[in-house]
Design an enzyme around this catalytic site. Structure first.
Site, short mmCIF file in Angstrom:
data_model
loop_
_atom_site.label_atom_id
_atom_site.label_comp_id
_atom_site.label_asym_id
_atom_site.label_seq_id
_atom_site.Cartn_x
_atom_site.Cartn_y
_atom_site.Cartn_z
N VAL A 1 0.84 -1.28 0.04
CA VAL A 1 0.06 0.19 -0.02
C VAL A 1 0.80 1.40 0.07
O VAL A 1 0.73 2.32 -0.73
CB VAL A 1 -0.80 -0.04 1.39
CG1 VAL A 1 -1.87 1.36 1.24
CG2 VAL A 1 -1.79 -1.26 1.34
N GLU B 1 21.18 8.27 29.93
CA GLU B 1 20.76 7.99 28.40
C GLU B 1 21.99 6.78 28.07
O GLU B 1 23.01 6.80 28.59
CB GLU B 1 20.78 9.06 27.48
CG GLU B 1 19.82 10.20 27.93
CD GLU B 1 20.18 11.41 27.09
OE1 GLU B 1 20.78 11.42 25.91
OE2 GLU B 1 19.63 12.58 27.41
N LYS C 1 24.91 5.53 25.79
CA LYS C 1 25.89 6.20 24.75
C LYS C 1 25.79 5.26 23.60
O LYS C 1 26.19 4.24 23.55
CB LYS C 1 27.08 6.28 25.73
CG LYS C 1 28.10 7.13 24.84
CD LYS C 1 29.06 7.34 25.65
CE LYS C 1 30.28 8.14 24.78
NZ LYS C 1 30.49 7.74 23.44
N ASP D 1 26.76 3.87 20.26
CA ASP D 1 27.93 3.97 19.34
C ASP D 1 28.03 4.28 17.93
O ASP D 1 27.89 3.21 17.15
CB ASP D 1 28.77 2.57 19.57
CG ASP D 1 30.19 2.82 19.77
OD1 ASP D 1 30.89 3.81 19.41
OD2 ASP D 1 30.98 1.55 19.63
N GLU E 1 22.72 10.83 17.39
CA GLU E 1 23.73 9.75 16.87
C GLU E 1 23.16 8.99 15.44
O GLU E 1 22.13 8.50 15.90
CB GLU E 1 23.99 8.84 18.10
CG GLU E 1 25.45 8.25 17.98
CD GLU E 1 26.53 9.41 18.22
OE1 GLU E 1 26.47 10.37 18.57
OE2 GLU E 1 27.65 8.84 18.43
N TYR F 1 19.28 13.26 20.82
CA TYR F 1 19.50 13.62 22.21
C TYR F 1 19.71 15.26 22.52
O TYR F 1 19.72 15.38 23.79
CB TYR F 1 20.44 12.56 22.85
CG TYR F 1 21.89 12.54 22.08
CD1 TYR F 1 22.58 13.98 22.01
CD2 TYR F 1 22.12 11.60 21.24
CE1 TYR F 1 23.72 13.83 21.48
CE2 TYR F 1 23.50 11.54 20.59
CZ TYR F 1 24.26 12.71 20.50
OH TYR F 1 25.28 12.64 19.87
N LYS G 1 31.79 4.93 30.99
CA LYS G 1 31.90 3.92 29.77
C LYS G 1 32.11 2.60 30.40
O LYS G 1 32.53 2.41 31.53
CB LYS G 1 33.41 4.18 29.34
CG LYS G 1 33.53 5.73 28.59
CD LYS G 1 32.91 5.38 27.03
CE LYS G 1 33.63 4.81 26.02
NZ LYS G 1 34.43 5.80 25.45
N CYS H 1 49.37 -31.34 9.52
CA CYS H 1 48.77 -31.19 10.71
C CYS H 1 49.77 -30.82 12.11
O CYS H 1 50.46 -31.78 12.22
CB CYS H 1 47.71 -32.35 11.02
SG CYS H 1 47.27 -32.50 12.86
N CYS I 1 49.86 -34.14 14.10
CA CYS I 1 50.18 -35.59 13.72
C CYS I 1 50.73 -35.58 12.36
O CYS I 1 51.18 -36.58 11.80
CB CYS I 1 48.84 -36.67 13.55
SG CYS I 1 48.03 -35.96 11.99
N CYS J 1 42.23 -31.95 9.24
CA CYS J 1 43.20 -33.15 9.16
C CYS J 1 42.20 -34.26 9.24
O CYS J 1 41.22 -33.98 9.98
CB CYS J 1 43.99 -33.34 10.66
SG CYS J 1 44.81 -34.56 10.69
N CYS K 1 44.62 -38.96 14.68
CA CYS K 1 45.23 -37.72 14.97
C CYS K 1 44.94 -37.68 16.60
O CYS K 1 43.84 -37.56 17.03
CB CYS K 1 44.99 -36.57 14.09
SG CYS K 1 45.26 -34.85 14.99
S1 IVH Z 1 25.42 14.08 24.69
C1 IVH Z 1 27.75 18.32 25.29
N1 IVH Z 1 24.21 11.94 24.52
O1 IVH Z 1 29.17 10.49 22.55
C2 IVH Z 1 26.63 17.20 24.93
N2 IVH Z 1 26.25 12.27 23.38
O2 IVH Z 1 31.98 10.64 23.46
C3 IVH Z 1 27.45 15.94 23.96
N3 IVH Z 1 26.96 10.22 22.00
O3 IVH Z 1 30.06 13.29 20.79
C4 IVH Z 1 26.89 14.91 23.60
N4 IVH Z 1 25.13 8.84 22.71
O4 IVH Z 1 28.64 11.59 19.54
C5 IVH Z 1 25.26 12.66 24.23
N5 IVH Z 1 22.78 9.98 24.54
C6 IVH Z 1 23.93 10.77 24.23
C7 IVH Z 1 25.11 10.16 23.40
C8 IVH Z 1 26.19 10.81 22.91
C9 IVH Z 1 26.16 8.90 22.17
C10 IVH Z 1 28.27 10.55 21.46
C11 IVH Z 1 28.18 11.99 20.89
C12 IVH Z 1 29.42 12.47 21.58
C13 IVH Z 1 30.11 11.45 22.05
C14 IVH Z 1 30.95 11.77 23.18
#
Ligand code: IVH
Length: 674
Positions: free
Chosen positions: A37, A119, A121, A123, A179, A231, A320, A414, A417, A432, A437
């Site tokens: 659709v 929140e 983070k 990647d 991100e 964010y 981290k 191998c 053996c 092998c 063996c």
């Molecule tokens: S806040 C001044 N919130 O992590 C505020 N960053 O290592 C800066 N990132 O450059 C960002 N998840 O690219 C914020 N929930 C989140 C995030 C986040 C990933 C990244 C962002 C930042 C980097 C710093």
């Protein structure tokens, strides 16, 4: 051609319908329209726009994917710079951060009862989006924080980024940060396609996302299916401002952005710590990568008052998780021979701390992978250990290669053996094929002693190696002829342990037919398939006579396994193994075996799953447990009744052992479910 009012209305209705469907699909993850659709409405809009080009607007759903590759990207200045975040690597550093900002903001009244927003983070790669009068005007990379690259055509292809903001009273200018990332499934598919097409795979989803955003052709970007979590929000000073980060995230949600749902408001650092600990394990179930938690002060006024250091905001920090990917030196490569004869190259490393454990070795999978990595001895390589996955070498850094180092080549004989290694065109592994063996025998013994197989307590890796080396065991059946005296010849084996082992081996004679079938180690026959086979062929004689098509007619048994079973029973040495096992008193038949277990209700029982199960996916296992009345939780506690353990289990297993919680294999779980 001039468009009638009716056409204009039709175009705007189509856009609204398509936008709603796309929002439901990509942001809410809750489709409201069938693809067919959607496609039909999309084509209608496209046709009308072709007929009346003056009706085309940049925020039309048809304008997401441009067809002109860019020649280059232009630099743009960020109105508000994009700061990076300070890192904390443990809870003590998080507390120091709180002390620091509190000292700095000592005179600010709001600093006395701070609330934090946690929140995940994400990647990925940061993006800065500018909206004017509600329409996406520009999307740019972070660059150096002040100057980025204008990648608007690429940003428009990200379906979870709204081209037009929804909601009322949208300020004239809105800046949103967030991100861009690649989901793990999309990443895996992308890398598979790249390897198949002879291109080097991306090392991780972050690199893949960053690389994709800088592609010149937006059609390529569109095909890669990037995603986006918003964010940060910046509104003009004159407009109605949110007072807290929480409200800002709500504003973003209401305006059509995808905001990560796993956010939380914490009244103190104690709750932040709980959030961090909870997500350390739970993040592995998410369909995207997160490498930590971003902790932000909720009060935006307090944020403004605290301001920034030279590099970072004082009001936020990235907490981290322990590194999962680090560089280290590959000192040498050893080759392991598994029970199927497969040769697995293993990198011996300069030890590193990864995801909370010391890693000294990492798999290189096979010769093809080594060639792809272009590995030389002495190379510095990036090693990854993500959660419960076996450490692996993901890429090498040729720029750090010591001069004169040589490329590693897989052996042609191998290492156990010395017989020539076979390389089939149909698979990447070298094998092998000498059934005598010692490497194969050792692996076979270890497999046979496992819990789903003969379940011989005390027969581990070191003992299996010695039994083979001292030629006490040349075949599985030899195990049953070992005496206490034989065993006492082995290192660190006293009378008592020898006696215990002989008893454990004798006890294993009573194992059911399906466990013995699994123990003999026919290729592709796992514990669950062994059960299926034994239900269909209740005795070894019936199984030995089965043709490939008889076998394939059993639900769950495929062609490859069927062929392997038929081949296995054709070999004279395997036929004599079966005869010897029967003569020794093992029962290779289900006739007379009692029902495995009486029906059990799992009501009120709590399960935790760890590692990769041989046949069930996590969600299949979870559904089956829940259907039987049980509950599945993500972390082990004293309330856990069972921990179901698969391959490469993680810290959950250690915790279960510490708390003395019953552990189950997949086969034992299935028994319980029966
Ligand atoms: S806040 C001044 N919130 O992590 C505020 N960053 O290592 C800066 N990132 O450059 C960002 N998840 O690219 C914020 N929930 C989140 C995030 C986040 C990933 C990244 C962002 C930042 C980097 C710093």
């Amino acid at each position: 051609m001039v468009a009638s009012a009716e056409i204009v209305q039709q175009v705007s209705r189509l856009r609204e319908q398509l936008q709603k469907a796309s929002y439901a699909y990509y942001v809410l993850d809750h489709p409201i329209m069938e693809d067919s659709v959607y496609d039909r409405l999309y084509r209608q809009l496209q046709d009308l726009e072709t007929q009346y080009p003056h009706l085309i607007v940049p925020e039309s759903p048809t304008q997401r994917v441009g067809d002109q590759p860019a020649e280059q990207f232009n630099s743009v200045e960020h109105h508000v710079p994009l700061y990076s975040l300070e890192n904390a690597f443990n809870l003590a550093e998080l507390r120091q951060w709180q002390d620091r900002w509190m000292r700095h903001g000592g005179s600010i009244p709001a600093a006395n009862a701070p609330e934090y927003i946690c929140e995940l983070k994400i990647d990925g790669s940061a993006l800065a989006l500018t909206y004017e009068n509600g329409v996406l005007l520009r999307g740019a990379t972070r660059g150096n924080g002040t100057m980025g690259e204008d990648i608007t055509p690429n940003v428009k292809t990200i379906r979870s980024i709204p081209l037009r903001l929804t909601g009322e009273a949208i300020p004239e200018r809105v800046e949103v940060r967030g991100e861009a990332f690649l989901g793990l499934e999309v990443f895996a598919r992308l890398n598979q396609e790249r390897t198949q097409g002879g291109e080097p795979p991306f090392a991780n989803p972050r690199n893949a996302a960053a690389g994709t955003l800088r592609q010149l052709d937006p059609r390529m970007v569109s095909a890669r299916r990037l995603d986006f979590f918003a964010y940060t929000l910046h509104l003009p000073e004159t407009s109605n401002q949110p007072k807290t980060q929480w409200e800002a995230l709500q504003w973003l949600t209401q305006s059509g952005f995808k905001v990560n749902p796993n956010r939380t408001c914490c009244p103190s650092l104690a709750e932040v710590e709980q959030y961090y600990t909870r997500w350390e394990t739970e993040r592995h179930q998410l369909p995207y990568l997160t490498d930590g938690v971003v902790v932000k002060l909720n009060d935006l006024m307090l944020q403004t008052q605290l301001g920034f250091t030279q590099k970072f905001p004082r009001w936020a920090i990235a907490l981290k998780y322990p590194a999962e990917e680090l560089p280290t030196v590959v000192k040498s490569v050893t080759v392991q021979v598994g029970r199927t004869g497969a040769l697995t190259p293993v990198a011996e490393l300069e030890p590193i701390q990864l995801a909370g454990t010391t890693v000294k070795r990492a798999t290189l999978h096979n010769g093809d992978r080594i060639a792809q990595l272009d590995l030389c001895l002495g190379d510095t390589a990036i090693v990854r250990k993500a959660g419960e996955i076996i450490p692996e070498v993901v890429r090498v850094l040729p720029e750090l290669r010591p001069p004169g180092s040589t490329r590693y080549k897989m052996p042609t004989t191998c290492p156990e053996c010395n017989s020539p290694v076979v390389n089939l065109a149909t698979e990447a592994v070298s094998r092998c094929i000498n059934s005598a063996c010692p490497g194969i025998l050792r692996g076979a013994l270890l497999h046979a002693s496992g819990r789903d197989a003969l379940d011989i307590d005390g027969l581990g890796e070191k003992l299996a190696a010695q039994m083979v080396e001292q030629q006490l065991v040349r075949s599985l059946s030899d195990l049953y002829e070992l005496t206490i005296d034989d065993l006492m010849k082995l290192d660190r084996m006293g009378q008592k342990s020898a006696q215990k082992l002989v008893e454990a081996i004798a006890k294993s004679k009573t194992r059911p037919w399906h466990s013995i079938l699994y123990a003999i180690g026919i290729r592709h026959v796992g514990a669950v398939n062994a059960k299926l086979l034994c239900e269909a062929f209740p005795s070894v004689e019936q199984l030995a006579q089965a043709t490939e098509s008889d076998l394939e007619s059993v639900h769950g048994i495929g062609a490859e396994m069927s062929a392997a079973i038929v081949q296995w029973f054709q070999l004279p040495e395997n036929q004599s193994l079966i005869q010897r096992l029967q003569a020794l008193g093992l029962s290779l038949s289900a006739l007379g075996e009692g029902k495995a277990s009486s029906p059990t209700s799992l009501t009120g029982k709590t399960f935790v799953l760890t590692g990769t199960l041989p046949s069930l996916t996590r969600s299949q296992a979870q559904t089956r447990i829940e259907n039987a009345g049980g509950k599945v939780t993500s972390s082990v506690s004293t309330k856990t009744d069972y921990v179901v353990v698969g391959d490469n289990p993680g810290s959950k297993l250690t915790k279960a052992q510490a708390l003395n919680i019953t552990q189950l294999t997949e086969a034992q779980l299935l028994d319980l479910l029966d």
